[in-house]
Design an enzyme around this catalytic site. Sequence first.
Site, PDB file in Angstrom:
ATOM      1  N   ASN A   1     -10.597  -3.032  -6.343  1.00  0.00           N
ATOM      2  CA  ASN A   1      -9.783  -2.048  -7.079  1.00  0.00           C
ATOM      3  C   ASN A   1     -10.392  -1.657  -8.433  1.00  0.00           C
ATOM      4  OD1 ASN A   1      -6.523  -3.203  -5.870  1.00  0.00           O
ATOM      5  ND2 ASN A   1      -7.822  -1.563  -5.109  1.00  0.00           N
TER       6      ASN A   1
ATOM      7  N   ASP B   1       0.837  -1.209   0.000  1.00  0.00           N
ATOM      8  CA  ASP B   1       0.000   0.000   0.000  1.00  0.00           C
ATOM      9  C   ASP B   1       0.865   1.249   0.000  1.00  0.00           C
ATOM     10  OD1 ASP B   1      -2.296   1.499   0.030  1.00  0.00           O
ATOM     11  OD2 ASP B   1      -2.674   1.265   2.176  1.00  0.00           O
TER      12      ASP B   1
HETATM   13  C1  FPP Z   1      -1.557   0.158  -3.454  1.00  0.00           C
HETATM   14  O1  FPP Z   1      -1.233   1.517  -3.504  1.00  0.00           O
HETATM   15  C2  FPP Z   1      -1.132  -0.531  -4.658  1.00  0.00           C
HETATM   16  C3  FPP Z   1      -1.955  -1.127  -5.582  1.00  0.00           C
HETATM   17  C4  FPP Z   1      -3.414  -1.183  -5.468  1.00  0.00           C
HETATM   18  C5  FPP Z   1      -1.409  -1.720  -6.795  1.00  0.00           C
HETATM   19  C6  FPP Z   1      -0.322  -2.740  -6.566  1.00  0.00           C
HETATM   20  C7  FPP Z   1       0.497  -2.841  -7.778  1.00  0.00           C
HETATM   21  C8  FPP Z   1       1.834  -2.810  -7.801  1.00  0.00           C
HETATM   22  C9  FPP Z   1       2.663  -2.689  -6.587  1.00  0.00           C
HETATM   23  C10 FPP Z   1       2.579  -2.905  -9.079  1.00  0.00           C
HETATM   24  C11 FPP Z   1       2.580  -4.280  -9.701  1.00  0.00           C
HETATM   25  C12 FPP Z   1       3.192  -5.319  -8.856  1.00  0.00           C
HETATM   26  C13 FPP Z   1       3.386  -6.595  -9.265  1.00  0.00           C
HETATM   27  C14 FPP Z   1       3.881  -7.604  -8.297  1.00  0.00           C
HETATM   28  C15 FPP Z   1       3.134  -7.065 -10.638  1.00  0.00           C
HETATM   29  P1  FPP Z   1      -2.413   2.576  -3.569  1.00  0.00           P
HETATM   30  O2  FPP Z   1      -2.582   2.970  -4.990  1.00  0.00           O
HETATM   31  O3  FPP Z   1      -3.633   2.035  -2.914  1.00  0.00           O
HETATM   32  O4  FPP Z   1      -1.778   3.738  -2.724  1.00  0.00           O
HETATM   33  P2  FPP Z   1      -2.542   4.893  -1.912  1.00  0.00           P
HETATM   34  O5  FPP Z   1      -3.351   4.212  -0.838  1.00  0.00           O
HETATM   35  O6  FPP Z   1      -1.423   5.701  -1.354  1.00  0.00           O
HETATM   36  O7  FPP Z   1      -3.377   5.650  -2.903  1.00  0.00           O
END
Ligand code: FPP
Length: 231
Positions: free
Chosen positions: A59, A11
Site C-alpha cells: 500500500n 476492500d
Molecule cells: C481497501 O480499500 C482499504 C484499505 C487499503 C485501507 C483500510 C483502512 C481502513 C478500513 C480504515 C482504518 C481501519 C482501521 C481498523 C484502523 P481500497 O482503497 O483498496 O478500495 P478500492 O479497491 O475500491 O480502491
Amino acid sequence: MIPPHIGIIMDGNGRWAKGRGLARSAGHLEGLNAAKRIVKAASDLGVRYLTLYTFSTENWKRAAEEVAFIFDLVKQYLCGELAFYRENGIRIRHAGDFSGLPPDVKQELEDAIAETAGFTGMQVILALNYGGRDEIVRAANRALAADQAGDGRPFSEAIFEAHLDNPDVPPPDLIIRTAGEFRTSNFMLWQGAYAELYVSPKFWPDWDKPDLMAAIENYSSRERKFGGVSE
Ligand code: FPP
C-alpha cells in the site's frame, strides 16, 4: 459454529467513495466506521481473534496523502477507542513489519497494545505494514538467527511457525474479502493455508453485523477436511 479466528481483507473503500463522487479519503473514513461496527459485532458473536488487513506492504505505492490519511485513521482508532476496548475486554495486537511504521503510529500502537495487554475478550490483530511474504521472510531470518548456536538441521514447520509474528494465535478459520475480488493479496500466506474463503460483493464501508453473520452462516455449512477425507 462461530469460527474462532476470522481474517478480513477490507476492500472497496475507494470504489465506495467514487460511486458517490467523493474523495477516496471519504471511503476510508467510512471504512473505519465499518471496522468499528464489525469489531463490536464479532466480539458480541464470540469470535476470539479478528485480524484486519489495514495496510499492506504494497500500500506504500499509493499517493502520499492517501497513505498519511490511512495512518491518521489508524491512530484515531487506536487512541480514541480505549473506553470501548475496556468495556468489551478487547485486546489489540499487531502483525506486520513494526520497524517500517511511522514513529507516531508505532507509539500509538505500542500504547494500545500495552494498555489492553491484560484484556481477555476478543483479540483484534491489526495487520499494518503487513505482507504475507514479508512475514515469512522475517520469520525465516528470525529462525536462522535463533539457530546460530544450533545444529543447522532443517527447520520443521513447527519450529518455523514459532517465529511468525504472533505464534500463539491460531490460524484463521475464515478469511473474508469484501468488494468482490477473488484474491488473497498477500494476506496470511502461511496461516491461511486451510482457511475457508468467503467473498462478499459489498464494499467494505457498507458492511454491518448481518453481513458478518451471513459469512459465518456460510462458513458453518462448509465441511473442513484439512486434506483428509469425510468421515
Ligand atoms: C481497501 O480499500 C482499504 C484499505 C487499503 C485501507 C483500510 C483502512 C481502513 C478500513 C480504515 C482504518 C481501519 C482501521 C481498523 C484502523 P481500497 O482503497 O483498496 O478500495 P478500492 O479497491 O475500491 O480502491
